[in-house]
Design a protein around this motif. Structure first.
Motif, mmCIF file in Angstrom:
data_model
loop_
_atom_site.group_PDB
_atom_site.id
_atom_site.type_symbol
_atom_site.label_atom_id
_atom_site.label_comp_id
_atom_site.label_asym_id
_atom_site.label_seq_id
_atom_site.Cartn_x
_atom_site.Cartn_y
_atom_site.Cartn_z
ATOM 1 N N ASP A 299 38.542 41.093 33.350
ATOM 2 C CA ASP A 299 37.821 42.201 32.755
ATOM 3 C C ASP A 299 38.729 43.418 32.742
ATOM 4 O O ASP A 299 39.946 43.314 32.894
ATOM 5 C CB ASP A 299 36.512 42.461 33.515
ATOM 6 N N TRP B 214 37.640 36.192 34.728
ATOM 7 C CA TRP B 214 36.263 35.822 34.397
ATOM 8 C C TRP B 214 35.836 34.549 35.101
ATOM 9 O O TRP B 214 34.655 34.382 35.431
ATOM 10 C CB TRP B 214 36.122 35.657 32.884
ATOM 11 N N ASP B 215 36.787 33.629 35.346
ATOM 12 C CA ASP B 215 36.408 32.393 36.017
ATOM 13 C C ASP B 215 36.142 32.612 37.505
ATOM 14 O O ASP B 215 35.718 31.690 38.206
ATOM 15 C CB ASP B 215 37.454 31.303 35.807
ATOM 16 N N LEU C 201 32.290 35.419 36.833
ATOM 17 C CA LEU C 201 31.045 34.813 36.372
ATOM 18 C C LEU C 201 30.396 33.908 37.420
ATOM 19 O O LEU C 201 29.185 34.025 37.670
ATOM 20 C CB LEU C 201 31.295 34.054 35.069
#
Length: 286
Positions: free
Chosen positions: A10, A16-17, A20
């Motif tokens: 971000d 993101w892995d 999230l």
């Protein structure tokens, strides 16, 4: 799985892995805690078991451990890490999540009309088949055979379909844990001895798969031999521990129905009377 680069980050550089899964697991745990607090507030006398809450949070913690560093990066580059991730996501976390009885907790919080709809879905033919111990067993074992004895593992590694595989492991693990040792009612619940037989078959199947991986018999995993053998050892010993815990949970959650002498219990043989089953009965009668 190997060869999977880290996800884009971000604005602050957080991948993101990582972000999230962390947010997803945190939201699930927070939602459970809110529902548990509301259940205690709505019915102080019945309350909600802190043991159930503890089990569910432990399951969330194990799930997070499998999805986040250091296990996740290890899994992307080393077959041993992949197997550790499989054990955490597909065997250990599901046991904690299932013992938390989340469906019962949800039923205690839903309005009666919505609760009846959910109960109808849970008693449907599809749910009956999905919750069948043999179906759950074949789903889990069949995935292992397809993954390690066909080119599927390398295909998924190259395609980066890790999220789908993780979701399947988690769902299959939860279905099996529920079918064997779940504290919540299930359509056509098998007796404890029959479920122990299914668990024994699962133990034997995992042992055969792990031994085949260790010996390289018919497997299609493209990874260094020491990684494959290390992953096979993790499956063999880690799987045994998980299945022993599942057997302990089955025995611990078994509550035979108590009836007066000379009175035959209603329903199927080996039926259980638990606080969870009472929640279903209350929902249907409300």
């Amino acid at each position: 799985m190997s060869g999977h680069p880290g996800g884009h980050g971000d604005a602050d550089g957080l991948p993101w892995d990582v972000l999230l899964p962390a947010v997803g697991v945190a939201l699930v745990a927070a939602g459970y805690l809110l529902l548990a607090a509301r259940a205690r507030r709505l019915n102080p006398r019945a309350g909600w078991s802190r043991w159930r809450t503890g089990w569910f949070l432990a399951g969330c913690g194990l799930l997070a451990a499998g999805l986040l560093p250091p296990v996740a990066p290890w899994a992307h580059g080393d077959f041993r890490g992949h197997m550790a991730q499989h054990l955490l996501i597909g065997m250990y976390a599901p046991l904690g999540l299932v013992l938390g009885a989340p469906v019962t907790l949800l039923l205690r919080n839903l309005p009666p009309e919505h609760g009846r709809r959910l109960t109808a879905v849970l008693r449907s033919r599809v749910a009956h088949v999905a919750a069948h111990p043999v179906v759950a067993l074949l789903t889990g074992v069949g995935t292992l055979v397809a993954l390690y004895f066909t080119p599927l593992y390398d295909t998924l590694s190259a395609g980066g379909a890790h999220g789908l595989l993780h979701a399947h492991f988690l769902l299959a693990g939860c279905l099996f844990a529920h079918a064997v040792a779940g504290p919540e009612p299930a359509p056509g619940r098998w007796s404890v001895p029959r479920r122990l037989v299914v668990l024994g078959v699962a133990i034997a199947a995992h042992a055969l798969v792990s031994q085949a991986l260790y010996g390289g018999w018919g497997t299609s995993v493209r990874a260094p031999v020491d990684e494959v053998r290390g992953g096979a050892e993790l499956m063999y010993y880690g799987g045994d521990i998980a299945e022993l815990l599942l057997a302990g949970a089955l025995v611990a959650t078994w509550r035979p129905r108590r009836t007066p002498a000379g009175v035959r219990p209603a329903g199927a043989r080996g039926a259980q009377s638990t606080p969870e089953s009472e929640a279903y009965t209350t929902t249907l009668s409300a």
